[in-house]
Design an enzyme around this catalytic site. Structure first.
Site, PDB file in Angstrom:
ATOM      1  N   GLY A   1       0.641  -8.097 -11.191  1.00  0.00           N
ATOM      2  CA  GLY A   1       1.870  -8.166 -11.969  1.00  0.00           C
ATOM      3  C   GLY A   1       3.062  -8.502 -11.100  1.00  0.00           C
TER       4      GLY A   1
ATOM      5  NE  ARG B   1       3.471 -10.370   2.575  1.00  0.00           N
ATOM      6  CZ  ARG B   1       3.227  -9.304   1.846  1.00  0.00           C
ATOM      7  NH1 ARG B   1       4.137  -8.358   1.728  1.00  0.00           N
ATOM      8  NH2 ARG B   1       2.079  -9.158   1.206  1.00  0.00           N
TER       9      ARG B   1
ATOM     10  CE  LYS C   1       1.512 -13.338  -6.846  1.00  0.00           C
ATOM     11  NZ  LYS C   1       2.336 -12.758  -5.762  1.00  0.00           N
TER      12      LYS C   1
ATOM     13  N   GLY D   1       0.813  -1.202   0.000  1.00  0.00           N
ATOM     14  CA  GLY D   1       0.000   0.000   0.000  1.00  0.00           C
ATOM     15  C   GLY D   1       0.851   1.259   0.000  1.00  0.00           C
TER      16      GLY D   1
ATOM     17  NE  ARG E   1      -6.648  -1.776  10.838  1.00  0.00           N
ATOM     18  CZ  ARG E   1      -7.952  -1.810  10.578  1.00  0.00           C
ATOM     19  NH1 ARG E   1      -8.813  -1.307  11.434  1.00  0.00           N
ATOM     20  NH2 ARG E   1      -8.379  -2.316   9.438  1.00  0.00           N
TER      21      ARG E   1
END
Length: 375
Positions: free
Chosen positions: A143, A262, A198, A20, A39
Site C-alpha cells: 500500500g 527511495r 510501482k 521494519g 542484525r
C-alpha cells in the site's frame, strides 16, 4: 486452518530498517507484544534502551514496550505472527536462518516489495518454497506506506493479502491502530506485483523530475505506468481491480510524488546525471526498483507484455539512453492513433472496466472496507 490471533499476542518483526521498525511500531501501537530483530547488536540496544532508531528513523520516539534483539531465536520465540522486512535479494538466506526457530502454526507476513533476481519469484513464493508451512499461513502487506510519514503517525492504509481470507483478517486485526488501517483481499499476485511495479514507475518519475520536466510529463507517465502495471499483473493471474486499489494506484501515487521515496530519489539522481554506481553509493538503503528492472522485464517478455516505461528505465540504467530522452509514453510501434489500453484495444469496455474498479475501491474506502474480499 483458522488462525485467530488477538491483540496482545506475541509477534516478531525481522529487519530493523525504516520500514521494519515502523511496522514494529504500528503493531506495538495496536496492542501487540512485539520483538524486533536487528542484525546489529548496537542497533538492537538503541531501540530497546533509547527507544530510537537514529540510523533509519531519526527523531522518532518508539513505543516503550517495543523490544529489539540481535538474536533470531529470541526474536522468534513464541511468535504467532512473523513480519519479514529484509532486502528482497537476501530473503531466502534469512528464511533459512529463521526456519529452525519458527513456532508451529505461525503466520509469516512479507513486508517487502521486490522479486528475486534469477528466479523472478515473488516474496510469498520464496516463503512458500523455503519454509515448511501451510501456504494458507502466508500473507503479504502492501500500500501507500512511506515509512517516515507513518512513523510520525500520519494516517494511512494498507492491504493485507493471503490465499486464506481468515489469515488476512487475523493479520489485519493486529496491523490496525488509530493512525493505520489494514484492509484485506485474497489476490496475493496482484498485491505483490503492485508493490513491485510501482517502484519501477517511481524511478521513471524521479528521472524526468531530475531532468526538470514538469507535471504534465509526470502525470502522463504515472497514468501510462498504471496501464503497464495492470497489463503485467493480469497476465500473471492478478485481478485488475487490485491494481486500482491501495496496492496499485495508492502505492503508485505515494511513491511517485514523495521525496521520501527511495525509488523516486534514485531516479532523480539519475536524471541529474549521476551514474548508477554513484546513485547506489549515495542511497543508504536498498532501492528495490533498481534491482527489479531486469527480472520484471524478463517476466514481461515471457508473457508477451509490452512495458515501454520500464524498458526505457533499463536503458537509462545501462547508459544507452540519456535521461532527457526518457519519454516512453510518447513511443509507439505505429504512426496510427492507438487506444489508451495496450491490450486488445478492440475491447471497448476496457476503459469502463478500469473506471468500475476505481469506483469500487473508493466505495469500499467510503464504507469502511466492509466487502469481504475488497481492498
Amino acid at each position: 486452518m483458522k488462525p485467530k490471533v488477538q491483540p496482545g499476542k506475541r509477534v516478531a518483526v525481522l529487519g530493523a530498517g525504516s520500514w521494519g521498525t515502523t511496522f514494529a511500531k504500528i503493531l506495538a501501537d495496536g496492542g501487540a507484544d512485539v520483538v524486533l530483530w536487528a542484525r546489529r547488536p548496537e542497533l538492537a540496544r538503541e531501540i530497546t534502551e533509547g527507544r530510537r532508531n537514529s540510523d533509519y528513523l531519526p527523531g522518532i520516539n518508539l513505543p516503550a514496550g517495543l523490544r529489539a534483539t540481535s538474536r533470531l531465536d529470541l526474536a522468534l520465540a513464541g511468535a504467532e505472527q512473523v513480519f519479514v522486512s529484509v532486502p528482497s535479494q537476501s530473503l531466502r538466506e534469512n528464511l533459512i536462518l529463521a526456519e529452525p526457530f519458527l513456532a508451529p502454526g505461525a503466520i509469516v507476513v512479507s513486508l517487502m516489495k521486490g522479486v528475486e533476481r534469477g528466479s523472478g519469484m515473488r516474496m510469498s513464493e520464496i516463503i512458500a518454497e523455503v519454509l515448511p508451512i501451510d501456504p494458507d499461513l502466508i500473507a503479504a502487506i502492501s500500500g501507500p506506506n512511506l515509512a517516515l510519514e507513518i512513523a510520525k503517525e500520519q494516517p494511512t492504509a494498507a492491504v493485507v493479502s493471503s490465499n486464506s481470507l481468515e489469515t488476512a483478517q487475523a493479520v489485519a486485526m493486529l496491523a490496525t491502530n488509530r493512525y493505520f488501517r489494514s484492509y484485506v483481499n485474497t489476490d496475493v499476485i496482484g498485491t505483490e506485483f503492485g508493490g513491485v511495479l510501482k517502484n519501477l514507475i517511481a524511478v521513471a518519475i524521479g528521472i524526468v523530475d531530475g531532468v526538470g520536466y514538469g507535471e504534465n510529463t509526470k502525470a502522463s507517465i504515472i497514468t501510462r505506468g498504471l496501464v503497464e502495471m495492470t497489463d503485467f499483473a493480469v497476465a500473471y493471474g492478478a485481478r485488475p481491480e487490485t491494481l486500482a486499489g491501495l496496492a496499485g494506484l495508492g502505492d503508485l501515487i505515494a511513491t511517485c510524488q514523495s521525496p521520501l521515496s527511495r525509488n523516486n530519489t534514485a531516479g532523480r539522481l539519475l536524471g541529474q546525471g549521476y551514474g548508477i554506481a554513484d546513485v547506489v553509493k549515495q542511497m543508504q538503503q536498498t532501492t528495490e526498483g533498481l534491482a527489479s528492472v531486469g527480472p520484471i522485464l524478463d517476466l514481461a517478455r515471457a508473457k508477451g507484455v509490452d512495458m515501454p516505461i520500464v524498458e526505457q528505465v533499463r536503458q537509462v540504467l545501462a547508459g544507452t539512453l540519456k535521461p532527457r530522452d526518457l519519454a516512453p509514453h510518447l513511443t509507439t510501434d505505429s504512426d496510427e492513433p492507438q487506444g489508451e489500453r495496450t491490450i486488445d484495444d478492440s475491447q471497448a469496455h476496457g476503459g469502463a472496466a478500469l473506471w468500475g474498479s476505481v469506483k469500487r475501491t473508493f466505495d469500499q474506502l467510503r464504507h469502511g472496507g466492509r466487502r469481504p474480499g475488497g481492498n
